[in-house]
Design a protein around this motif. Structure first.
Motif, PDB file in Angstrom:
ATOM      1  N   LYS A 142       0.823  -1.210   0.000  1.00 40.50           N
ATOM      2  CA  LYS A 142       0.000   0.000   0.000  1.00 40.50           C
ATOM      3  C   LYS A 142       0.857   1.260   0.000  1.00 40.50           C
ATOM      4  O   LYS A 142       0.612   2.197  -0.749  1.00 40.50           O
ATOM      5  N   SER A 143       1.848   1.296   0.880  1.00 39.69           N
ATOM      6  CA  SER A 143       2.629   2.515   1.085  1.00 39.69           C
ATOM      7  C   SER A 143       3.858   2.600   0.184  1.00 39.69           C
ATOM      8  O   SER A 143       4.553   3.612   0.207  1.00 39.69           O
ATOM      9  N   MET A 144       4.136   1.545  -0.588  1.00 36.02           N
ATOM     10  CA  MET A 144       5.276   1.510  -1.497  1.00 36.02           C
ATOM     11  C   MET A 144       6.608   1.762  -0.777  1.00 36.02           C
ATOM     12  O   MET A 144       7.501   2.425  -1.288  1.00 36.02           O
ATOM     13  N   GLU A 145       6.724   1.255   0.439  1.00 33.28           N
ATOM     14  CA  GLU A 145       7.956   1.404   1.205  1.00 33.28           C
ATOM     15  C   GLU A 145       8.875   0.223   0.948  1.00 33.28           C
ATOM     16  O   GLU A 145       8.520  -0.735   0.275  1.00 33.28           O
ATOM     17  N   GLN A 146      10.065   0.308   1.517  1.00 35.74           N
ATOM     18  CA  GLN A 146      11.017  -0.790   1.402  1.00 35.74           C
ATOM     19  C   GLN A 146      10.721  -1.837   2.463  1.00 35.74           C
ATOM     20  O   GLN A 146      10.039  -1.571   3.436  1.00 35.74           O
ATOM     21  N   GLY A 147      11.251  -3.043   2.264  1.00 41.78           N
ATOM     22  CA  GLY A 147      11.084  -4.106   3.243  1.00 41.78           C
ATOM     23  C   GLY A 147      10.244  -5.256   2.742  1.00 41.78           C
ATOM     24  O   GLY A 147       9.933  -6.159   3.506  1.00 41.78           O
ATOM     25  N   GLY A 148       9.877  -5.218   1.468  1.00 42.41           N
ATOM     26  CA  GLY A 148       9.056  -6.282   0.910  1.00 42.41           C
ATOM     27  C   GLY A 148       9.764  -7.628   0.920  1.00 42.41           C
ATOM     28  O   GLY A 148       9.148  -8.657   1.179  1.00 42.41           O
ATOM     29  N   LYS A 149      11.071  -7.603   0.644  1.00 41.08           N
ATOM     30  CA  LYS A 149      11.834  -8.860   0.636  1.00 41.08           C
ATOM     31  C   LYS A 149      11.947  -9.434   2.042  1.00 41.08           C
ATOM     32  O   LYS A 149      11.906 -10.649   2.223  1.00 41.08           O
ATOM     33  N   LEU A 150      12.077  -8.568   3.024  1.00 40.84           N
ATOM     34  CA  LEU A 150      12.159  -9.024   4.407  1.00 40.84           C
ATOM     35  C   LEU A 150      10.826  -9.629   4.853  1.00 40.84           C
ATOM     36  O   LEU A 150      10.808 -10.660   5.541  1.00 40.84           O
ATOM     37  N   ALA A 151       9.736  -9.015   4.440  1.00 40.92           N
ATOM     38  CA  ALA A 151       8.415  -9.559   4.775  1.00 40.92           C
ATOM     39  C   ALA A 151       8.201 -10.902   4.083  1.00 40.92           C
ATOM     40  O   ALA A 151       7.642 -11.830   4.672  1.00 40.92           O
ATOM     41  N   LYS A 152       8.639 -11.015   2.821  1.00 37.11           N
ATOM     42  CA  LYS A 152       8.508 -12.278   2.098  1.00 37.11           C
ATOM     43  C   LYS A 152       9.356 -13.359   2.762  1.00 37.11           C
ATOM     44  O   LYS A 152       8.927 -14.506   2.894  1.00 37.11           O
ATOM     45  N   ALA A 153      10.554 -13.002   3.207  1.00 34.88           N
ATOM     46  CA  ALA A 153      11.406 -13.955   3.923  1.00 34.88           C
ATOM     47  C   ALA A 153      10.744 -14.385   5.228  1.00 34.88           C
ATOM     48  O   ALA A 153      10.832 -15.548   5.623  1.00 34.88           O
ATOM     49  N   GLY A 154      10.067 -13.467   5.909  1.00 34.95           N
ATOM     50  CA  GLY A 154       9.332 -13.811   7.125  1.00 34.95           C
ATOM     51  C   GLY A 154       8.221 -14.798   6.866  1.00 34.95           C
ATOM     52  O   GLY A 154       8.008 -15.735   7.641  1.00 34.95           O
TER      53      GLY A 154
END
Length: 77
Positions: free
Chosen positions: A37-49
């Motif tokens: 939604k917010s287009m922030e960084q951290g998508g890869k970390l969330a996917k790894a989680g």
């Protein structure tokens, strides 16, 4: 970040691994939606989680099934 850490802990800690995996999965999925939604960084970390939490859940279920099965397969001697 919390989902990632809980995913790792769900693999390492055997006694609460299933609970930690489920909580980590929920937190990581919520984080993925927030990041999209917010287009922030951290998508890869969330996917790894998400991936680590799923691995932890599957591992804990497998170990639980093996433990229960071993109770029935061991003959009293």
């Amino acid at each position: 970040m919390a989902g990632f850490i809980l995913g790792i802990l769900s693999i390492i800690i055997l006694s609460f691994g299933l609970f930690l995996g489920i909580v980590g999965l929920v937190i990581s999925l919520i984080a993925q939606k927030e990041i999209e939604k917010s287009m922030e960084q951290g998508g890869k970390l969330a996917k790894a989680g998400v991936i680590l939490s799923i691995i932890g859940i599957v591992l804990q279920l497998f170990l639980t099934i093996i433990g229960i099965a071993s109770l029935f397969l061991v003959t009293p001697g």
